[in-house]
Design a protein around this motif. Sequence first.
Motif, PDB file in Angstrom:
ATOM      1  N   ALA A 309       0.843  -1.213   0.000  1.00 15.79           N
ATOM      2  CA  ALA A 309       0.000   0.000   0.000  1.00 15.79           C
ATOM      3  C   ALA A 309       0.873   1.255   0.000  1.00 15.79           C
ATOM      4  CB  ALA A 309      -0.916  -0.011   1.213  1.00 15.79           C
ATOM      5  N   LEU A 310       1.956   1.236   0.784  1.00 15.68           N
ATOM      6  CA  LEU A 310       2.800   2.435   0.865  1.00 15.68           C
ATOM      7  C   LEU A 310       3.582   2.654  -0.427  1.00 15.68           C
ATOM      8  CD1 LEU A 310       3.940   2.204   4.585  1.00 15.68           C
ATOM      9  CD2 LEU A 310       2.433   3.925   3.579  1.00 15.68           C
ATOM     10  N   SER A 311       3.932   1.553  -1.089  1.00 12.05           N
ATOM     11  CA  SER A 311       4.630   1.682  -2.370  1.00 12.05           C
ATOM     12  C   SER A 311       3.697   2.369  -3.388  1.00 12.05           C
ATOM     13  CB  SER A 311       5.032   0.277  -2.836  1.00 12.05           C
ATOM     14  OG  SER A 311       5.511   0.331  -4.130  1.00 12.05           O
ATOM     15  N   ARG A 312       2.413   1.974  -3.343  1.00 11.86           N
ATOM     16  CA  ARG A 312       1.446   2.604  -4.252  1.00 11.86           C
ATOM     17  C   ARG A 312       1.290   4.090  -3.908  1.00 11.86           C
ATOM     18  NH1 ARG A 312      -2.921  -0.010  -2.713  1.00 11.86           N
ATOM     19  NH2 ARG A 312      -3.712   1.840  -1.657  1.00 11.86           N
ATOM     20  N   ARG A 313       1.248   4.395  -2.611  1.00  9.05           N
ATOM     21  CA  ARG A 313       1.100   5.809  -2.202  1.00  9.05           C
ATOM     22  C   ARG A 313       2.339   6.622  -2.571  1.00  9.05           C
ATOM     23  NH1 ARG A 313      -1.640   4.624   3.705  1.00  9.05           N
ATOM     24  NH2 ARG A 313      -3.413   3.491   2.844  1.00  9.05           N
ATOM     25  N   CYS A 314       3.479   5.955  -2.549  1.00  3.84           N
ATOM     26  CA  CYS A 314       4.716   6.635  -2.952  1.00  3.84           C
ATOM     27  C   CYS A 314       4.593   7.046  -4.426  1.00  3.84           C
ATOM     28  CB  CYS A 314       5.900   5.685  -2.743  1.00  3.84           C
ATOM     29  SG  CYS A 314       7.465   6.387  -3.222  1.00  3.84           S
ATOM     30  N   ASP A 315       4.133   6.096  -5.256  1.00  5.85           N
ATOM     31  CA  ASP A 315       3.959   6.418  -6.684  1.00  5.85           C
ATOM     32  C   ASP A 315       2.948   7.541  -6.854  1.00  5.85           C
ATOM     33  OD1 ASP A 315       5.778   4.494  -7.365  1.00  5.85           O
ATOM     34  OD2 ASP A 315       4.286   2.946  -7.789  1.00  5.85           O
ATOM     35  N   LEU A 316       1.879   7.472  -6.057  1.00  2.00           N
ATOM     36  CA  LEU A 316       0.814   8.474  -6.182  1.00  2.00           C
ATOM     37  C   LEU A 316       1.334   9.884  -5.870  1.00  2.00           C
ATOM     38  CD1 LEU A 316      -2.180   9.355  -6.359  1.00  2.00           C
ATOM     39  CD2 LEU A 316      -2.449   8.654  -3.974  1.00  2.00           C
ATOM     40  N   ILE A 317       2.011  10.029  -4.729  1.00  2.00           N
ATOM     41  CA  ILE A 317       2.449  11.394  -4.353  1.00  2.00           C
ATOM     42  C   ILE A 317       3.528  11.890  -5.326  1.00  2.00           C
ATOM     43  CG2 ILE A 317       4.228  10.787  -2.617  1.00  2.00           C
ATOM     44  CD1 ILE A 317       3.037  13.172  -0.960  1.00  2.00           C
ATOM     45  N   CYS A 318       4.381  10.976  -5.802  1.00  2.00           N
ATOM     46  CA  CYS A 318       5.417  11.398  -6.758  1.00  2.00           C
ATOM     47  C   CYS A 318       4.766  11.886  -8.053  1.00  2.00           C
ATOM     48  CB  CYS A 318       6.389  10.254  -7.053  1.00  2.00           C
ATOM     49  SG  CYS A 318       7.467   9.894  -5.664  1.00  2.00           S
ATOM     50  N   GLU A 319       3.734  11.144  -8.494  1.00  2.00           N
ATOM     51  CA  GLU A 319       3.054  11.551  -9.729  1.00  2.00           C
ATOM     52  C   GLU A 319       2.402  12.928  -9.551  1.00  2.00           C
ATOM     53  OE1 GLU A 319       0.418   8.415 -11.141  1.00  2.00           O
ATOM     54  OE2 GLU A 319      -0.902  10.053 -11.839  1.00  2.00           O
ATOM     55  N   ARG A 320       1.764  13.126  -8.396  1.00  2.00           N
ATOM     56  CA  ARG A 320       1.119  14.415  -8.153  1.00  2.00           C
ATOM     57  C   ARG A 320       2.152  15.548  -8.098  1.00  2.00           C
ATOM     58  NH1 ARG A 320      -4.252  15.006  -6.691  1.00  2.00           N
ATOM     59  NH2 ARG A 320      -3.640  17.115  -7.283  1.00  2.00           N
ATOM     60  N   LEU A 321       3.290  15.288  -7.456  1.00  2.00           N
ATOM     61  CA  LEU A 321       4.310  16.348  -7.350  1.00  2.00           C
ATOM     62  C   LEU A 321       4.977  16.610  -8.703  1.00  2.00           C
ATOM     63  CD1 LEU A 321       5.932  15.619  -3.878  1.00  2.00           C
ATOM     64  CD2 LEU A 321       4.473  17.549  -4.477  1.00  2.00           C
ATOM     65  N   ARG A 322       5.100  15.560  -9.526  1.00  2.00           N
ATOM     66  CA  ARG A 322       5.642  15.801 -10.881  1.00  2.00           C
ATOM     67  C   ARG A 322       4.724  16.737 -11.648  1.00  2.00           C
ATOM     68  NH1 ARG A 322       6.337  10.073 -11.221  1.00  2.00           N
ATOM     69  NH2 ARG A 322       8.282   9.643 -10.139  1.00  2.00           N
ATOM     70  N   GLY A 323       3.425  16.640 -11.350  1.00  2.00           N
ATOM     71  CA  GLY A 323       2.447  17.545 -11.974  1.00  2.00           C
ATOM     72  C   GLY A 323       2.604  18.985 -11.475  1.00  2.00           C
ATOM     73  N   MET A 324       3.395  19.184 -10.416  1.00  2.00           N
ATOM     74  CA  MET A 324       3.630  20.551  -9.892  1.00  2.00           C
ATOM     75  C   MET A 324       5.105  20.891 -10.052  1.00  2.00           C
ATOM     76  SD  MET A 324       1.435  20.543  -6.350  1.00  2.00           S
ATOM     77  CE  MET A 324       0.745  18.953  -5.971  1.00  2.00           C
ATOM     78  N   ALA A 325       5.696  20.424 -11.140  1.00  2.00           N
ATOM     79  CA  ALA A 325       7.153  20.527 -11.300  1.00  2.00           C
ATOM     80  C   ALA A 325       7.648  21.968 -11.304  1.00  2.00           C
ATOM     81  CB  ALA A 325       7.592  19.809 -12.566  1.00  2.00           C
ATOM     82  N   GLU A 326       6.768  22.918 -11.660  1.00  2.07           N
ATOM     83  CA  GLU A 326       7.285  24.304 -11.626  1.00  2.07           C
ATOM     84  C   GLU A 326       7.392  24.822 -10.192  1.00  2.07           C
ATOM     85  OE1 GLU A 326       2.967  25.839 -12.685  1.00  2.07           O
ATOM     86  OE2 GLU A 326       3.945  23.895 -12.677  1.00  2.07           O
ATOM     87  N   HIS A 327       6.810  24.099  -9.253  1.00  6.23           N
ATOM     88  CA  HIS A 327       6.856  24.532  -7.847  1.00  6.23           C
ATOM     89  C   HIS A 327       7.784  23.685  -6.967  1.00  6.23           C
ATOM     90  CE1 HIS A 327       3.572  27.218  -8.674  1.00  6.23           C
ATOM     91  NE2 HIS A 327       2.848  26.221  -9.138  1.00  6.23           N
ATOM     92  N   PHE A 328       7.911  22.388  -7.305  1.00 10.08           N
ATOM     93  CA  PHE A 328       8.672  21.486  -6.432  1.00 10.08           C
ATOM     94  C   PHE A 328       9.650  20.641  -7.218  1.00 10.08           C
ATOM     95  CE2 PHE A 328       4.540  21.666  -4.088  1.00 10.08           C
ATOM     96  CZ  PHE A 328       5.013  22.194  -2.901  1.00 10.08           C
ATOM     97  N   GLU A 329      10.791  20.320  -6.579  1.00  9.07           N
ATOM     98  CA  GLU A 329      11.614  19.214  -7.072  1.00  9.07           C
ATOM     99  C   GLU A 329      11.903  18.274  -5.902  1.00  9.07           C
ATOM    100  OE1 GLU A 329      15.635  20.182  -8.390  1.00  9.07           O
ATOM    101  OE2 GLU A 329      15.336  22.199  -7.566  1.00  9.07           O
ATOM    102  N   PHE A 330      12.111  17.005  -6.213  1.00  6.82           N
ATOM    103  CA  PHE A 330      12.275  16.023  -5.132  1.00  6.82           C
ATOM    104  C   PHE A 330      12.971  14.784  -5.692  1.00  6.82           C
ATOM    105  CE2 PHE A 330       9.169  12.916  -6.586  1.00  6.82           C
ATOM    106  CZ  PHE A 330       8.439  13.664  -7.498  1.00  6.82           C
ATOM    107  N   VAL A 331      13.481  13.965  -4.774  1.00 10.83           N
ATOM    108  CA  VAL A 331      14.073  12.679  -5.161  1.00 10.83           C
ATOM    109  C   VAL A 331      13.073  11.602  -4.768  1.00 10.83           C
ATOM    110  CG1 VAL A 331      16.007  11.111  -4.794  1.00 10.83           C
ATOM    111  CG2 VAL A 331      16.378  13.585  -4.670  1.00 10.83           C
ATOM    112  N   LYS A 332      12.763  10.703  -5.693  1.00  9.75           N
ATOM    113  CA  LYS A 332      11.774   9.660  -5.387  1.00  9.75           C
ATOM    114  C   LYS A 332      12.272   8.791  -4.222  1.00  9.75           C
ATOM    115  CE  LYS A 332       8.906   6.091  -7.343  1.00  9.75           C
ATOM    116  NZ  LYS A 332       9.081   4.670  -7.266  1.00  9.75           N
ATOM    117  N   PRO A 333      11.435   8.608  -3.197  1.00 15.41           N
ATOM    118  CA  PRO A 333      11.858   7.772  -2.064  1.00 15.41           C
ATOM    119  C   PRO A 333      12.093   6.321  -2.490  1.00 15.41           C
ATOM    120  CG  PRO A 333       9.933   9.087  -1.492  1.00 15.41           C
ATOM    121  CD  PRO A 333      10.119   9.225  -2.975  1.00 15.41           C
ATOM    122  N   ARG A 334      13.085   5.695  -1.851  1.00 19.07           N
ATOM    123  CA  ARG A 334      13.377   4.266  -2.070  1.00 19.07           C
ATOM    124  C   ARG A 334      12.891   3.442  -0.889  1.00 19.07           C
ATOM    125  NH1 ARG A 334      13.939   4.906  -6.944  1.00 19.07           N
ATOM    126  NH2 ARG A 334      15.763   5.916  -7.793  1.00 19.07           N
TER     127      ARG A 334
END
Length: 406
Positions: A309-334
Amino acid sequence: MSLQRSALVASGKVYRTHGISKRVSQINISAIKEMPLLASKVEGCVSLGQGIPSFPTPPHILDAVCEKMKNRQDSGKYTLGPGMPELREAIARYLNGKFSIGADPDREICVTVGAMEALSAAVLTLVDRGDEVILPSPNYASHIEQVLLAEGVPVFVPLSEDGWQLDVEGIRRAITPRTKAIIICSPHNPTGALFSEADLRAVADLAIQHDLVVISDETYDFLVYDGLKHFSFMSLPELKDRLVATFSFSKKYAMTGWRVGYVYASEGILDHLMKIHDAMAICAPTVSQYAALAALEGPQDCVAEIRTALSRRCDLICERLRGMAEHFEFVKPRGAYYLMARYRKEGVDSMSFALRLLYEARVITVPGSAFGPTGEGHVRMSFGGADAAIEEACDRIEKWLAGARF
Ligand SMILES: Cc1ncc(COP(=O)(O)O)c(C=O)c1O
């Protein structure tokens, strides 16, 4: 303004410092816990703040505890200081199955009030006034307060920002004759990084060369994504006499409220650590020890389900933040369930950014400055909450960023 100060102003409370020890006056409640306190006064917040997984404690653990509470007279009494013998034996079997280290349940394991008590006791056992403790940074906020409480000096060594990896050369350069210990947490809170085996082995070598103790915070040892493997200092027999490893039932078995964890250390260290444990806690709560025993001895599918479940949520939040790329940058959690989002707003400190997110967007995050100096310019987001909460929080952040003026 520090979060502590902001929280005080917001609640109208003023601290009395007269008569309070210097040791305590100089430490803070971590911002991870302060943000929910502030948020409790704001209607309808959604949280990407404190790392509380959304899952309930699995039913087989609850059933086992209820059974013990009804049928065992000792369930309301203290246990032995280091914990119930059957729980320590179960922990030793688990550790020995995983690492073949011959952990001795009578001499090398103590059940604690969460990993938090284990970490505090470890630092107080090892660190004298003025001793330096290396913290690869950003780092778990409480590690800083634990070092300060022992009157030690936190020495921050930045992680590389491109992948939040250890800077082994930087750690080597930070070692002085006063260095006593290094605290490592992998998978890592707050960045979600997983440190490489090569770097962890190099840190172990440095610890041996310079006579340091490694405090290994293994709270998220089970939580690694994308088929990657977690490497633990527990696999290094050469480190045995200079390792204190702290473990938690909180996240692995959705037991944050039970307050139970344990510490593994050689007898020479554990004997002394036990004095702090006795002075602070006497023993971990007995019902929680029963819960921990049921967790270790019961089916382990619940752990895999939490990870999936947490792996899926990780993908979800990363996808949402990629959609806000002009505001945020981040490293995908492992691993773990946090990420550090660098916001693209020049000159705005992370406290102001997090407080505006709280009061204007009604989204709880944790200001990066809580995690040491290298956390500035970021907010930590936890994806332990339900999918719908993550979606709602991201919708609110997106809408807020579209209209906010800086
Ligand atoms: C890195 C880290 N260490 C220790 C703890 C404390 O864990 P416990 O609930 O077992 O006290 C936490 C809790 O969030 C954590 O993230």
